[in-house]
Design an enzyme around this catalytic site. Sequence first.
Site, mmCIF file in Angstrom:
data_model
loop_
_atom_site.group_PDB
_atom_site.id
_atom_site.type_symbol
_atom_site.label_atom_id
_atom_site.label_comp_id
_atom_site.label_asym_id
_atom_site.label_seq_id
_atom_site.Cartn_x
_atom_site.Cartn_y
_atom_site.Cartn_z
ATOM 1 N N ARG B 277 -121.857 92.499 29.348
ATOM 2 C CA ARG B 277 -121.100 91.682 30.294
ATOM 3 C C ARG B 277 -121.082 92.450 31.605
ATOM 4 N NH1 ARG B 277 -115.166 92.179 29.246
ATOM 5 N NH2 ARG B 277 -115.231 93.380 31.162
ATOM 6 N N HIS B 281 -114.210 90.456 32.767
ATOM 7 C CA HIS B 281 -113.974 89.526 31.662
ATOM 8 C C HIS B 281 -113.779 88.109 32.195
ATOM 9 C CE1 HIS B 281 -112.498 87.748 28.007
ATOM 10 N NE2 HIS B 281 -111.371 87.417 28.606
ATOM 11 N N TYR B 290 -110.926 100.154 32.820
ATOM 12 C CA TYR B 290 -111.272 100.602 31.462
ATOM 13 C C TYR B 290 -112.728 101.000 31.252
ATOM 14 C CZ TYR B 290 -112.431 95.590 31.253
ATOM 15 O OH TYR B 290 -112.941 94.344 31.501
HETATM 16 C C1 LIG Z 1 -107.218 84.190 18.746
HETATM 17 C C2 LIG Z 1 -107.317 84.725 20.136
HETATM 18 N N1 LIG Z 1 -106.762 85.897 20.428
HETATM 19 C C3 LIG Z 1 -106.808 86.395 21.678
HETATM 20 C C4 LIG Z 1 -107.442 85.712 22.670
HETATM 21 C C5 LIG Z 1 -107.452 86.259 24.112
HETATM 22 N N2 LIG Z 1 -108.810 86.644 24.508
HETATM 23 C C6 LIG Z 1 -109.597 85.804 25.202
HETATM 24 S S1 LIG Z 1 -111.146 86.417 25.401
HETATM 25 C C7 LIG Z 1 -110.756 87.835 24.578
HETATM 26 C C8 LIG Z 1 -111.819 88.876 24.353
HETATM 27 C C9 LIG Z 1 -112.967 88.290 23.593
HETATM 28 O O1 LIG Z 1 -113.988 89.222 23.420
HETATM 29 P P1 LIG Z 1 -115.383 88.808 22.792
HETATM 30 O O2 LIG Z 1 -115.164 88.041 21.548
HETATM 31 O O3 LIG Z 1 -116.191 90.043 22.684
HETATM 32 O O4 LIG Z 1 -116.033 87.797 23.822
HETATM 33 P P2 LIG Z 1 -116.403 88.075 25.353
HETATM 34 O O5 LIG Z 1 -115.178 87.781 26.133
HETATM 35 O O6 LIG Z 1 -116.861 89.468 25.462
HETATM 36 O O7 LIG Z 1 -117.469 87.105 25.673
HETATM 37 C C10 LIG Z 1 -109.427 87.822 24.178
HETATM 38 C C11 LIG Z 1 -108.758 88.919 23.448
HETATM 39 C C12 LIG Z 1 -108.014 84.477 22.330
HETATM 40 N N3 LIG Z 1 -108.650 83.719 23.222
HETATM 41 N N4 LIG Z 1 -107.950 84.003 21.060
#
Ligand SMILES: Cc1ncc(C[n+]2csc(CCOP(=O)(O)OP(=O)(O)O)c2C)c(N)n1
Lengths: 383, 383, 334, 334
Positions: B277, B281, B290
């Site tokens: 990425r 975020h 971080y």
């Molecule tokens: C069940 C749940 N918990 C927390 C979140 C908050 N949240 C949104 S994106 C994210 C990180 C997701 O990381 P990843 O799965 O690696 O996907 P990326 O954002 O890197 O594409 C979090 C913790 C959420 N959307 N759903």
Amino acid sequence: MLNAPEGSDGASAEGVPFVQLVGPDGRRTEGAQDAAYRDRTAHLGTEELRTMYRDMVLTRRFDDESTALQRQGELGLYPQGRGQEAAQVGSARALRPQDFVFPSYREHGVLQVRGVDPVDRLRIYRGTEHGGWDPADHRVHLNTLVLGSQTLHATGYALGLQRDGLVGTGDPERDTAVVTYFGDGASSQGDVSEALVFAAVNNAPVVFFCQNNQWAISEPTSRQTRVPLYKRGEGFGIPGVRVDGNDVLASYAVMTEALERAYAGGGPTFVEAYTYRMGAHTTSDDPTRYRERAEEEEWALRDPIDRLAALLRAEDRWDDDWAAGVAADAETLAERLRADVRSIEDPPSVSMFDHVYATPQAQVETERAWFTTYQDETAEAAR
Amino acid sequence: MLNAPEGSDGASAEGVPFVQLVGPDGRRTEGAQDAAYRDRTAHLGTEELRTMYRDMVLTRRFDDESTALQRQGELGLYPQGRGQEAAQVGSARALRPQDFVFPSYREHGVLQVRGVDPVDRLRIYRGTEHGGWDPADHRVHLNTLVLGSQTLHATGYALGLQRDGLVGTGDPERDTAVVTYFGDGASSQGDVSEALVFAAVNNAPVVFFCQNNQWAISEPTSRQTRVPLYKRGEGFGIPGVRVDGNDVLASYAVMTEALERAYAGGGPTFVEAYTYRMGAHTTSDDPTRYRERAEEEEWALRDPIDRLAALLRAEDRWDDDWAAGVAADAETLAERLRADVRSIEDPPSVSMFDHVYATPQAQVETERAWFTTYQDETAEAAR
Amino acid sequence: MSTQTMPFAKALTAGLRAALDADDKALVMGEDVGRLGGVFRITDGLQKDFGEHRVVDTPLAESGIVGTAIGLAMRGYRPICEIQFDGFVFPAYDQITTQLAKLHYRSRGRIQVPVVVRIPYGGGIGAIEHHSESPEALFAHTPGLRVVSPATPQDAYDMIRAAVVSPDPVIFFEPKGRYWSKGEVDLDSPVPSLDGGGPDPLGTARIARTGTDVTLVAYGPTVATALSAADALAAEGTSAEVVDLRSISPLDVPTVVDSVRRTGRCVVVHEAPTYFGPGAELAARVTEECFYSLEAPVQRVGGFHTPYPVAKVEHDYLPDVDRVCDAVDRALSH
Amino acid sequence: MSTQTMPFAKALTAGLRAALDADDKALVMGEDVGRLGGVFRITDGLQKDFGEHRVVDTPLAESGIVGTAIGLAMRGYRPICEIQFDGFVFPAYDQITTQLAKLHYRSRGRIQVPVVVRIPYGGGIGAIEHHSESPEALFAHTPGLRVVSPATPQDAYDMIRAAVVSPDPVIFFEPKGRYWSKGEVDLDSPVPSLDGGGPDPLGTARIARTGTDVTLVAYGPTVATALSAADALAAEGTSAEVVDLRSISPLDVPTVVDSVRRTGRCVVVHEAPTYFGPGAELAARVTEECFYSLEAPVQRVGGFHTPYPVAKVEHDYLPDVDRVCDAVDRALSH
Ligand SMILES: Cc1ncc(C[n+]2csc(CCOP(=O)(O)OP(=O)(O)O)c2C)c(N)n1
Ligand SMILES: Cc1ncc(C[n+]2csc(CCOP(=O)(O)OP(=O)(O)O)c2C)c(N)n1
Ligand SMILES: [Mg+2]
Ligand SMILES: [Mg+2]
């Protein structure tokens, strides 16, 4: 090594190897592949083997007597453990006193070994308690009925042990591990996989002990997985091993390995104990609706207690007087259950308001007060 | 094969192999181990490669323009996909029209390839819709924000395809598969593991496409797993493969293999696309809190669009007129976004009562009626 | 006395810091709570000062967070879990409802599970789906949980510390729309005592404004709305009393009832959907206890029976001053 | 007309059979629903007659069951999920609350998710923990779900068929304590029409007994209790009307209000905990609409604010005839 009985588990019946130290005929196996596990049992002499035998006999007697009590209406329900005594007793005998156990609900053999009072174990089924004993006494958590939930509690507890500096000290009095028991069915729950994630990432000192007893009520293990369950941890970074769960020595040996890893800071292990639920799921269940008699008969030939008895005899460790003593102990246990379970008193209804919270809570106190008055008035009116 | 950049993922940085067909320098790799994947891209000529390049450029332009629109206050939030274009475009270009996609929320490249209207894709971030398009139009489900949930929907949909006889017919017009996208962070959710259970046991035609972009907001992948994620499926009986997610050809090739398996009735595949990425975020995030600039710089050298451009040039497939056309298309897209996103109208407030149920429902109708009157009265009073 | 003006969010941070300082068994865990300090920066700086073992970035799995917190609590720790947004607490709902809420009862008091689950909740921040919900009623119906929500920086500071020392599990709802609102905080205020002698420190409401004509009952994000409404009403000659519940389970019924007996009218304001929502319990209870003093039925102002709508219309979904005044009018016109 | 006397459980089986017969997109899925016919034998014989693809033994994972059912529904199927016991629905709570309930809304009507989630619920069967709960309020608060519970074999037969044809998700609570109670069932009764023209077939209450002095509102397992109470009250000279709600979301408010306006008194009876329970919404709503005809506050008779207690005391936890009569006395003495 022994192939699993055919047809009992489509996914893994065909020659998946497992750790086996004593064959169904009661003779020690000799294959080189299990040599390291064999060494882990080398120190077990007649006394230790007899202790395990006694544990297993008492566990089965507990099982039979509890089933009888249920039939007599003294218990609401009872989930039999018959057939799983070796997996449970063997693994539990490998534990140190300071280790902590998170059971599911069929671990009668584990509770027996840990010393949980047999009457206390039945309070839940008599409907007088949701728990039954103090987890601190024998370092055995209460039964968990929401399948898989306890695997996360076990992992969290193990994280606490790490923080307490009780991992990797090298001191056998200090190093401590956690073991959680769950079934082949429960393995499908998201919580179990999350527990594997948390345990692996943190290298937590926890053993995931999965008793694959071939059935989750009416569903064969093939409805839960298409590869042997002992592999489940691998993709999380957790080593796995399948053990003949009807072989008490193999169960013991595999567990000592897993515990050593945990004590030393090597992290979690996934153990699949390949065994069989010889009885019904619970006293409410009717297994004839979903499984073949032939399968039950085949597994009866692998009865874990018979196997250990055969070993003891084959190695001249058997003694009729001693065996009579064990039988007498079992009888004493049964008598105690018959007498003491019947005399467990029903709790007063007002006790339902106790312990909802650890601190006084307005809603509970309001309702308790209302109920007390209501009960008094009703009693008054009835007089 | 290329080692992952060091330090970006503690668990898997050290030489875990992945499928790579084009190196960061834009040259095709020659290792024998990837020969079978290479064959899968042999038919891709200049036109196909240029199409992918265009997809990626448009995706990035969409990304940049959306970010700008957010900065200008036209969108509430936007999650950038920069760096993941190859994994998304390569995998999506492998799909057949009848295949169905269950995205998470960062799959701008997939939506681009599938033809979902770019303005529709931004309605959710403008706060005018929770969805934005008709899933039936391009066979792309709406974004799912509760991480991992969609993997079960995808699996269920795949079970439906099986029932509809659309698996294993051998007819490329009929055989259909599902692909679900999720992140390294989401892989820890119990739902994802349950999806693996259901998919494996039923041999469902579904591809689990995990984009390991090294971060889940501020948490590196090492907080989610201690072994490379592509192994996750193995313990469920699902084959896994790690692909260089910054290599559009490798992503394409790996996906065709997974899809073929699904079409033929061979069941699910777990693909880990190893990528990065490059941005924050979301527009609300501040990655400087971080992660190190050095890491970002190292990955910048692996930019997937640069890589494909280098390949096109190296193989004389580049043409400046054509490239100018792509740039012009990107500009057109950006213009369209600037104009049309701004003119997305706010929905009337009373529309919040629409579609809660498919059938008339008393509580909703009562509240809608109240609200309508209240709004009228308030408007009246304000006059 | 070290009284400072600070935002609600910083008061929470200070409360967490104080809790971590006071008890080395207390620990913070959740997604992104470490280096990032949480997406709302509530745990900002805590990992730096208390270390990775006290402020823990967990895997992305809410059931795992609460489930392992339960195990840690059984081992003597006091985990403070952060759920990133209201809409993401549901994967943990099973562990909260069937385990966390019940372990003390199941064990007849032998196991305490002093886990705090912090949930930023509520709307009005222009967010996408799942980021603006108010699910507190879904926890208040479950015996064994304490459910609270502070409305002021001082209460944020006091209540988070009280929650951490509570031997009972606490679902701690933080009105995220108020994170940036400022107020005075006395950082030397004592940690509320839980000896059972005095008033329940987590279960006691607060009269936020006194009045005589109508009682506005609110908590968390709607306390500010109720206070603004009271201002507006005062301008029209209506004197509104505002009760800040602070606790949703248990409800401080005596405080509410006492107020309503005086005013004769009651309007409950919350963001959660009205249907089967917190206002229903309040209305039922208030009506039962104030039947002869109520001049009008209790009015409820809350969210509608729709999923939380898109950001562009949330202003009409959320209770605002106008809707509170409208409800007061209804109550007065009876 | 083929009217037969049969137990509630068999009426459900007949309803499921009819639904599977009528639409080959309907399918039954859950733990042990196949060969075993479910632990309560509600799906008995269905797998034998409809095959393994229509009656599916799933892996043991409730989130997986509901989550894959959603996907199947998106593909045009009508999954009927069985949750084995009330206490085991919580692992599926996230999928139900954040996905099932919201997909129609999220997609602005483009996606329908006609999933039925059958949940045997309620107590009185001497069971262990998690096997006797009444969590319906935890679903009724969530917009997007229909929540119903039949009380008679005929309604079991009719409502399960209506639930299967409903384009909206239906949480179908089956009063397991009534499974073995018998009643007349007309197997030729038409499947309720959902064209939106007539009364809502899943959302319409039923007057189970007419009366003039007090309205008893009940649903599912407590309808029988209310009817017995009405008998006892009749013997004392009090005429009680009994409303069987059938639907908890939505509530058929007009039917209840009409009754209470006539009787002037209302007692709500359910097994779920009273606090934040279904009776709260009913009391609030009835009070609002019958403020001037109510002679007494609405009385609530329900479970207590404790986890469902051990079997040996459940008789004192559950609402019974005495407690209903006591509440009626309270209402009458106002
Ligand atoms: C069940 C749940 N918990 C927390 C979140 C908050 N949240 C949104 S994106 C994210 C990180 C997701 O990381 P990843 O799965 O690696 O996907 P990326 O954002 O890197 O594409 C979090 C913790 C959420 N959307 N759903
Ligand atoms: C979450 C949850 N779902 C369903 C049940 C009902 N249930 C109790 S035992 C059981 C089967 C468990 O099988 P397994 O895990 O293999 O353990 P075994 O009974 O064979 O020891 C089921 C479905 C439950 N207790 N918890
Ligand atoms: Mg089993
Ligand atoms: Mg990621």
